[in-house]
Design a protein around this motif. Sequence first.
Motif, PDB file in Angstrom:
ATOM      1  N   UNK A 138      45.702  48.116  29.623  1.00  0.00           N
ATOM      2  CA  UNK A 138      46.821  47.532  28.890  1.00  0.00           C
ATOM      3  C   UNK A 138      46.296  46.390  28.029  1.00  0.00           C
ATOM      4  N   UNK A 139      46.544  46.494  26.721  1.00  0.00           N
ATOM      5  CA  UNK A 139      46.160  45.410  25.818  1.00  0.00           C
ATOM      6  C   UNK A 139      47.422  44.758  25.274  1.00  0.00           C
ATOM      7  N   UNK A 140      47.342  43.458  25.111  1.00  0.00           N
ATOM      8  CA  UNK A 140      48.461  42.669  24.593  1.00  0.00           C
ATOM      9  C   UNK A 140      48.038  41.987  23.304  1.00  0.00           C
ATOM     10  N   UNK A 141      48.989  41.830  22.402  1.00  0.00           N
ATOM     11  CA  UNK A 141      48.708  41.078  21.181  1.00  0.00           C
ATOM     12  C   UNK A 141      48.978  39.603  21.444  1.00  0.00           C
ATOM     13  N   UNK A 147      57.791  37.579  27.534  1.00  0.00           N
ATOM     14  CA  UNK A 147      58.812  38.593  27.811  1.00  0.00           C
ATOM     15  C   UNK A 147      58.386  39.955  27.271  1.00  0.00           C
ATOM     16  N   UNK A 148      57.900  39.977  26.045  1.00  0.00           N
ATOM     17  CA  UNK A 148      57.452  41.229  25.432  1.00  0.00           C
ATOM     18  C   UNK A 148      56.242  41.801  26.177  1.00  0.00           C
ATOM     19  N   UNK A 149      55.364  40.907  26.604  1.00  0.00           N
ATOM     20  CA  UNK A 149      54.174  41.350  27.331  1.00  0.00           C
ATOM     21  C   UNK A 149      54.549  42.014  28.651  1.00  0.00           C
ATOM     22  N   UNK A 150      55.463  41.413  29.379  1.00  0.00           N
ATOM     23  CA  UNK A 150      55.898  41.983  30.653  1.00  0.00           C
ATOM     24  C   UNK A 150      56.593  43.332  30.450  1.00  0.00           C
ATOM     25  N   UNK A 151      57.330  43.433  29.362  1.00  0.00           N
ATOM     26  CA  UNK A 151      57.999  44.701  29.069  1.00  0.00           C
ATOM     27  C   UNK A 151      56.965  45.797  28.810  1.00  0.00           C
ATOM     28  N   UNK A 152      55.888  45.462  28.065  1.00  0.00           N
ATOM     29  CA  UNK A 152      54.836  46.442  27.819  1.00  0.00           C
ATOM     30  C   UNK A 152      54.147  46.839  29.119  1.00  0.00           C
ATOM     31  N   UNK A 153      53.863  45.875  29.953  1.00  0.00           N
ATOM     32  CA  UNK A 153      53.223  46.179  31.240  1.00  0.00           C
ATOM     33  C   UNK A 153      54.108  47.118  32.046  1.00  0.00           C
ATOM     34  N   UNK A 154      55.397  46.855  32.087  1.00  0.00           N
ATOM     35  CA  UNK A 154      56.334  47.681  32.844  1.00  0.00           C
ATOM     36  C   UNK A 154      56.360  49.110  32.320  1.00  0.00           C
ATOM     37  N   UNK A 165      44.521  43.018  35.436  1.00  0.00           N
ATOM     38  CA  UNK A 165      43.831  42.270  34.397  1.00  0.00           C
ATOM     39  C   UNK A 165      44.301  42.805  33.051  1.00  0.00           C
ATOM     40  N   UNK A 166      44.775  41.937  32.192  1.00  0.00           N
ATOM     41  CA  UNK A 166      45.328  42.324  30.897  1.00  0.00           C
ATOM     42  C   UNK A 166      44.457  41.733  29.792  1.00  0.00           C
ATOM     43  N   UNK A 167      44.240  42.491  28.733  1.00  0.00           N
ATOM     44  CA  UNK A 167      43.317  42.071  27.691  1.00  0.00           C
ATOM     45  C   UNK A 167      44.079  41.792  26.401  1.00  0.00           C
ATOM     46  N   UNK A 168      43.740  40.680  25.777  1.00  0.00           N
ATOM     47  CA  UNK A 168      44.490  40.200  24.617  1.00  0.00           C
ATOM     48  C   UNK A 168      43.662  40.381  23.355  1.00  0.00           C
TER      49      UNK A 168
END
Length: 467
Positions: A138-141, A147-154, A165-168
């Motif tokens: 899972x990569x995050x911008x 809130x948006x990050x948690x939604x993507x993870x879900x 572990x999440x990568x930005x």
Amino acid sequence: MTLHEKILDHISNKDMLGLKNTLANVEELEFLDAFYDLSDEAQVIAFRLLTKDKALSIFEELDTDEQQNLLRSFTGERAIELVNEMAPDDRVKLLDELPATVAKKLIASLSPEERAVTNILMGYEPETAGRIMTTEYISLNKEMTVEQALERVSLQAEDKETIYTLFVTDSFRKLEGVLTLKGLLIAKGGKTIGKTDGNTLVGDIMSKNAISVSTDTDQEEVAHILRELDLLAIPVVDREGRLVGIVTIDDAVDILVDEATEDILDHAGLAGISNNESDRSEVLIHGSLWEILKVRLPILLITLALGMVSGLVIDSFESTLEAIVGVAVFIPMVMGMGGNIGTQSSTIFIRGFVLGHIKINEFAKPFLKNVGVGLSIGVLVGVLAGTVAWLWQGMPNNIPTLGLAVGVAMVISMTTASLLGYLVPYILIRMNLDQAAGSAPIITTIKDIVALTIYFICVTLFLGRFG
């Protein structure tokens, strides 16, 4: 009953429904423990009755050899489905081990998305981070809110290999930082910088000191970084610093085990033959009849010829056997004890090599020690055997020196057999021949000839006047 026993019981009673119900409630580790003890046929039956999700999860945990065995038993459609659903890094590892024609067929049958990922991974050099990485992360911008990050993870969690572990990255996929799921949840709760509305930006709470490796980093180096820094996953970037995959700790464990084995073989002087041993084992187990015969038959023909020599030894002492009947009674004992200690020594030698306790360039010291041990055991057994021989056959038949002949022969033959147990596999390894197929037959045959010769010489020396 253990799970292994339950599976066999269901299969023997042809109770497939009962077996399916049993397996439905079994934990993966429990199934794996039982699986390796099953016959090939029972493995296939049990595996086919697993639920789809459980079958895929367990399949990825199996050794590559076991995976190949199962694939051979499946219909083409089932095999394609299983491979298509594997994690990309596990799939590449399996495809690397399959014959080229089979691997190509499976790659061609993958979905376009999975085929693209697999081809990317297989384009990197073997034993590099690029070859073993997975693209299921899972990569995050960094411009996302918490809130948006948690939604993507879900939304993505179910399909990803790890979510802890999440990568930005930035808008160009360049790695900017790293963030743990725990850190994201704490930020959502407002315990990081006092905000509770979930509008905190990921870029504000991420760790900017993200440790990464490049696609061409050696896999062993990657594994050591993961272990030393106690990471669950490490990002893999290309030459432009763009995030292209991750290597997880479970892959690192596999790598460290494999590399440790290679190091052991290397320290033992066997690194050059490790691949040959794997190939030979594959041929001896799964090869055609002709391939197996080419490995095993030459050794057996040599031992057949040497066996004829044993017959000549006995024939040359025929008059002794006819004159002193008691001599023949102890032939099997002298030959058998030599064989036993010879087998012990060869087993100890091979295990010592594999574990690195014996180095091929420092052979003399353990060899001489083994000969000394063989001599000590030979003396102890020889005294006991000689005493028994004298009480059993020597004293009743008025042949007082029979026990001495048996005892001395036992000492010399057991010492010689112990010597051969180390020397023969060592020579075969040095000659790059198959010690697995050759050591035992050659040791046994040479030992028989030597034991017989020594025994009859001792009989002639000590019992000559009775013949």
